[in-house]
Design a protein around this motif. Sequence first.
Motif, PDB file in Angstrom:
ATOM      1  N   ALA A  71       0.852  -1.187   0.000  1.00  0.00           N
ATOM      2  CA  ALA A  71       0.000   0.000   0.000  1.00  0.00           C
ATOM      3  C   ALA A  71       0.887   1.236   0.000  1.00  0.00           C
ATOM      4  N   ILE A  82      -4.451   6.896  -1.876  1.00  0.00           N
ATOM      5  CA  ILE A  82      -3.991   5.569  -1.482  1.00  0.00           C
ATOM      6  C   ILE A  82      -3.989   4.690  -2.724  1.00  0.00           C
ATOM      7  N   ALA A  84      -3.253   0.786  -3.603  1.00  0.00           N
ATOM      8  CA  ALA A  84      -3.037  -0.528  -2.998  1.00  0.00           C
ATOM      9  C   ALA A  84      -2.856  -1.584  -4.084  1.00  0.00           C
TER      10      ALA A  84
END
Length: 365
Positions: A71, A82, A84
């Motif tokens: 991540a 973010i 991931a």
Amino acid sequence: MFKFLSLFRQLVDPQHPSGGVIDTNEVDSPHSNTEDFLKTGPITPEELREPVTEFGFRLEQPIPGQEAGNAHFISDNGVATIVAHFSTDVWSELTPEQRELFDVTDDGTTLSYPKNEPGDKVPSTQDNQPANERYNSPQMMDSMPPRNFSEDERNAEILTPEKLAGMIRNTPGNELVIYTGAGISKGGEKPVWDMPTLQNKLHVDEGRDLFLKELLNDPEALREAFKTFDQQINTPNPTPAHKAIKEILDAKSAAILMTQNGDRNHEASGIRPIHMAALPEFYEFLKGRTDKASLIVTAGLHADELSFFSWIATKNPNVKIVAIDLGGEIAAYPSYLNENDYILPGNAQETLPKVTEVLISKEAS
């Protein structure tokens, strides 16, 4: 255990009112950027003012042998994202409502939150580790296992500040290594999260499945947690322990300071550390600077995550390791200590300044 994958940009602000101005003509330290951390020599003020704009964590599975993911947090022009990466297609696991929140790569293995404008691509990270590679942990030094003892073997000898000051005084500067972890930054006015808090807030120590669950359940809350940590590591806030280490390094000018921390606290105290990186090239860089170590003093470091202690023992089997406790009624023995090592009990924010006071007074006399 999660590991930092990457940390980008230099971690120091020479204009900070704490007095963390570094003499850039004398700095000889690797960059934090994984693309050029081997660079040495003077660092320009422009480089030093650049904040951390990206950091990443590896999401290890609780069961050895299972595939991991990673991540990343990216801050670009005020937009926090973010990204991931997972080892398998996760897009098929999302509900139609969840798919409205995320961008995804063509193979379904990488999710990005928040969703970009139509036509934009999923942000790419500077980590070149493919999401589908079968890895279980970061590269260790020479592929060695971490130095780790069972609880009944962690019977290190207890030291006083005076004894530790004497050990430091009697150790040649080029044989002294100070190695810090997250716990040392917890005692400041604006503390950086320690490992248990960070793990709880960012959910990066729970494996792929639980991290994905948290990301899908409330992505905005998770993004806010990452933003908080980003602000912490970009806000210089040296503790008494950081300032004491600076004074030790002043007295032992050839000593090496290493840290696993992404914050700016060492730099803000006026000393430039080596920021650890789990990369083979970095280990080669580190070896030439630490292979003569006969005394290693740690503070806020709970485990030998990068196998540094295992490696140094092959160079000097008699190396002495001293762990400085972080407080509590009972000294917390890190897992890398055994009967041949030492521990200084008490709160590092109080004991380290005492060590420095004794060291400097004896040096002056």
